[in-house]
Every structure is written in structure tokens, then in C-alpha cells.
Motif scaffolding. Structure first.
Motif, PDB file in Angstrom:
ATOM      1  N   HIS A  15       0.827  -1.195   0.000  1.00 21.08           N
ATOM      2  CA  HIS A  15       0.000   0.000   0.000  1.00 21.08           C
ATOM      3  C   HIS A  15       0.865   1.250   0.000  1.00 21.08           C
ATOM      4  N   PHE A  16       1.967   1.199   0.778  1.00 23.58           N
ATOM      5  CA  PHE A  16       2.854   2.347   0.796  1.00 23.58           C
ATOM      6  C   PHE A  16       3.590   2.496  -0.523  1.00 23.58           C
ATOM      7  N   ARG A  17       3.932   1.370  -1.158  1.00 22.29           N
ATOM      8  CA  ARG A  17       4.592   1.444  -2.460  1.00 22.29           C
ATOM      9  C   ARG A  17       3.658   2.000  -3.517  1.00 22.29           C
ATOM     10  N   HIS A  18       2.370   1.740  -3.399  1.00 23.15           N
ATOM     11  CA  HIS A  18       1.404   2.203  -4.391  1.00 23.15           C
ATOM     12  C   HIS A  18       0.956   3.642  -4.153  1.00 23.15           C
ATOM     13  N   THR A  19       1.234   4.177  -2.983  1.00 21.62           N
ATOM     14  CA  THR A  19       0.789   5.534  -2.689  1.00 21.62           C
ATOM     15  C   THR A  19       1.332   6.562  -3.674  1.00 21.62           C
ATOM     16  N   PRO A  20       2.635   6.565  -3.994  1.00 27.68           N
ATOM     17  CA  PRO A  20       3.125   7.529  -5.005  1.00 27.68           C
ATOM     18  C   PRO A  20       2.456   7.351  -6.361  1.00 27.68           C
ATOM     19  N   LEU A  21       2.178   6.099  -6.745  1.00 27.93           N
ATOM     20  CA  LEU A  21       1.516   5.864  -8.026  1.00 27.93           C
ATOM     21  C   LEU A  21       0.089   6.376  -8.008  1.00 27.93           C
ATOM     22  N   GLN A  22      -0.578   6.232  -6.874  1.00 30.54           N
ATOM     23  CA  GLN A  22      -1.942   6.755  -6.763  1.00 30.54           C
ATOM     24  C   GLN A  22      -1.952   8.282  -6.836  1.00 30.54           C
ATOM     25  N   ILE A  23      -0.928   8.904  -6.253  1.00 31.17           N
ATOM     26  CA  ILE A  23      -0.820  10.362  -6.333  1.00 31.17           C
ATOM     27  C   ILE A  23      -0.569  10.798  -7.769  1.00 31.17           C
ATOM     28  N   ILE A  24       0.291  10.061  -8.474  1.00 34.13           N
ATOM     29  CA  ILE A  24       0.557  10.362  -9.882  1.00 34.13           C
ATOM     30  C   ILE A  24      -0.716  10.219 -10.708  1.00 34.13           C
ATOM     31  N   HIS A  25      -1.480   9.158 -10.433  1.00 37.28           N
ATOM     32  CA  HIS A  25      -2.733   8.940 -11.158  1.00 37.28           C
ATOM     33  C   HIS A  25      -3.719  10.071 -10.897  1.00 37.28           C
ATOM     34  N   LEU A  26      -3.806  10.511  -9.648  1.00 32.91           N
ATOM     35  CA  LEU A  26      -4.724  11.596  -9.296  1.00 32.91           C
ATOM     36  C   LEU A  26      -4.307  12.899  -9.969  1.00 32.91           C
ATOM     37  N   ILE A  27      -3.016  13.228  -9.900  1.00 34.86           N
ATOM     38  CA  ILE A  27      -2.537  14.473 -10.512  1.00 34.86           C
ATOM     39  C   ILE A  27      -2.705  14.424 -12.023  1.00 34.86           C
TER      40      ILE A  27
END
Length: 355
Positions: A15-27
């Protein structure tokens, strides 16, 4: 022997590894939707031709894609890969034309949500190949999706016409969207189906990520070529009201569409599919887009009703979930498939893909 603390940290690490990717997806989705709103205001305020606008955006985008991906280098591409990619370029060009027309007539919120009509392919696959027990569930999801689009066409997401808004409240400065019928919504809905179809073709042709990016460069370049004669015809003939009128140039409208609306969103969606297992026509993707739409509607001071918009999004999300639902008992057998629930949502069709 591992301690309970180490086990809990290992379980929580993805989940922590995916957090930056989720932020990138949101932005990435936020910037893309921002470009849609800037494009909408440019097209409506200047009366610029939609087809010519998209052609002017696809020319530099296709050049940049070709420079970055270099499809002529590396392992040679076969005709079974190049020819469908070129055909997919024609579908992409038609998608841009239809979606641009729908954006200009229906407004950005309805045009963006209409892109999720591609989930109807899951219903089609269930009818053609699925089990009968799953067909009725998907048809019910389709009915919910149509109900949501009908409510959107009736202005439920607009403060002026929403049943959740006070009729005596202050009017907003921007009153550009109007109540439409389902007939007017057909254009952006058809564009959404075309958008899903081009994703289906892209996934079936290329199973490897790097190959997918190379073929996408060919697709965008061929879409630009398909748009060229249509754009030239539109520029020469035009409409009588545009004759002799010099259109103003908006650097932000063009640059944002090129960088965020065409280029960056492709890489962002690829990351979401490959790493986050989040396809476009999914409730999670709809939730991200819905949040971005709310922010843009408020920033641009649009005629917007938050309760009505949320009701339409909830019904649409439920319809997408039901229309693209998979058989939970056999879901692990194709969890790694790139088609997922957006494309031809039943497991019989997906298990027939070549390995």
C-alpha cells in the motif's frame, strides 16, 4: 521466525509502495480534466472548429510520441501488430471528432462522464459469450448507466435545473450548459464506446508494455493522418458565420491538451493499469474523475449542483460495477490479464486470449 510487527509491515508495504503511483494517477487525471475545461471554454468563447483544434493538437503530440518511443527501433513490428494499430488510429480519430463535438454541445462534466459508457462492452460480451446468470446482472448495470446519463441530460448536475437546488438561490456567472435530451447525449456516449474499443484493440495487439507504447505512437500518428483531410475540408468549407473571422490563439488551451489531454494521460493510465490494476471504465477511476470534476466546476464557477452530480455519479458507478462485474469464483484465473473488467468483461472471452 518473523515477529508479528515484521509481518504487519510486510503486509502493509504494498500500500505504501502504491501511494506515489496513486498520487501520480490523481494528478494526471486532474491535469487532463483541467485541460478539458480550458479546451471547452476556448471552443465555446471563440467558436473555433473542433476538428481543426484536435488536428493542431495531434500533430505535435504524434511527433513527440514518435521521438520518445521510436517504433522503428528495437524488435521489428509485424504486420499483425502494425495494421491493427493503423486501423485503431482511424477509430481514435473518429473518437476525437465525436467527443469534441459532444464536449462543445454537452459541456465538460457530461462529456467526461459519457466516456465511461465504454463499460457497455462488458454487457455486450456477456450477451454474446457469458453465462445467462451473469447476463441479467450486466443488463441491470446497463440500465443504471442509462438512467444516470438520462439524469445528466436533464440537468441534475446543474444548479439551475437540479431538484436538489433552491430555485431562489443566486445565479452563477457562467450559464453555458443547458438541459439536453438523450438524443444530444448520443454523440459523447458513442465517443465513449469508441474510446473503450480503441483500448480493447490496443491491448489485444500488444501484450507487453514497451510494445504497447511503440504501437500507441503509430496509432496517434495514423490518427493525425486520418484527421488531416477532414480538418482541411473543415478549414476550407467552414461555417458561414466563421468566414473571414480570425480566431484568437490560446497557448494554454493547446499546450494543456497536447501535454496533459493526449500525452501524459496515456502514460498515467498505463501506470494505473499495470501497477494499480485500475482500468478506465471502473468505479475507482470514476471516483477520481468525479472529484476532479467537482473541483473544476467550482473553480470555473459553472452552473453546478453538488448533490445532483453525486447522485448521478453514484448511479453511474453502480451501473459500471454491475456491467463489468466478473465471476468472483473464477476471478483469480485471469487476474493478470490486461483486459480486466473494462474490455469484454466475461471470463470465457478473456481466457481465450493468446499467451
Amino acid at each position: 521466525m518473523m515477529s508479528p510487527r515484521q509481518v504487519s509491515e510486510d503486509r502493509g508495504s504494498p500500500h505504501f509502495r502504491h501511494t506515489p503511483l496513486q498520487i501520480i494517477h490523481l494528478i494526471g487525471n486532474f491535469m487532463r480534466i483541467w485541460s478539458v475545461y480550458s479546451m471547452y471554454h476556448y471552443l465555446t468563447q471563440t467558436g473555433a472548429p473542433v476538428i481543426l483544434f484536435f488536428f493542431c493538437c495531434l500533430v505535435p503530440a504524434s511527433i513527440l510520441f514518435l521521438i520518445i518511443q521510436k517504433p522503428w527501433k528495437g524488435r521489428p513490428l509485424s504486420n499483425q501488430q502494425v495494421v491493427p494499430s493503423i486501423i485503431n488510429g482511424g477509430i481514435t480519430a473518429l473518437y476525437f471528432i465525436m467527443w469534441g463535438k459532444g464536449l462543445k454541445s454537452c459541456g465538460p462534466a457530461r462529456a467526461i462522464l459519457a466516456e465511461y459508457s465504454g463499460a457497455v462492452l462488458g454487457v455486450l460480451s456477456a450477451v454474446l459469450y457469458g453465462r445467462r446468470g451473469r447476463v441479467w446482472k450486466k443488463v441491470g448495470g446497463l440500465i443504471a448507466m442509462l438512467a444516470s446519463f438520462y439524469l445528466l441530460s436533464q440537468g441534475w448536475a446543474m444548479a439551475t435545473y437540479s431538484p436538489f437546488s433552491s430555485k431562489d438561490g443566486p445565479e452563477t456567472e457562467v450559464q453555458t450548459e443547458q438541459v439536453l435530451g438523450m438524443k444530444e447525449m448520443i454523440v459523447p456516449l458513442f465517443a465513449g464506446i469508441l474510446s473503450a474499443l480503441r483500448r480493447v484493440i490496443a491491448r489485444r495487439v500488444s501484450l507487453k508494455n514497451q510494445l504497447k507504447r511503440r504501437l500507441h505512437a503509430i496509432t496517434i500518428a495514423s490518427a493525425t493522418c486520418f484527421l488531416f483531410p477532414v480538418a482541411m475540408w473543415d478549414m476550407i468549407i467552414g461555417s458561414p458565420s466563421d468566414t473571414g473571422v480570425e480566431l484568437p490563439f490560446s497557448a494554454w488551451a493547446f499546450l494543456s491538451t497536447i501535454l496533459f489531454g493526449v500525452m501524459m494521460i496515456f502514460y498515467v493510465d498505463s501506470i494505473a493499469e499495470e501497477r494499480l490494476h485500475m482500468v478506465f471504465s471502473s468505479p475507482r477511476h470514476l471516483m477520481v474523475a468525479g472529484g476532479c470534476i467537482i473541483v473544476m466546476e467550482i473553480v470555473y464557477n459553472m452552473d453546478f449542483s453538488l448533490p445532483g452530480f453525486l447522485v448521478c455519479c453514484l448511479i453511474l458507478g453502480f451501473g459500471i460495477y454491475e456491467a463489468t462485474s466478473l465471476d468472483r469464483t473464477r476471478k483469480d484465473s485471469f487476474q493478470d490479464s490486461d483486459l480486466s473488467n473494462e474490455v469484454l468483461g466475461d471470463q470465457i472471452q478473456m481466457s481465450s486470449l493468446p499467451t
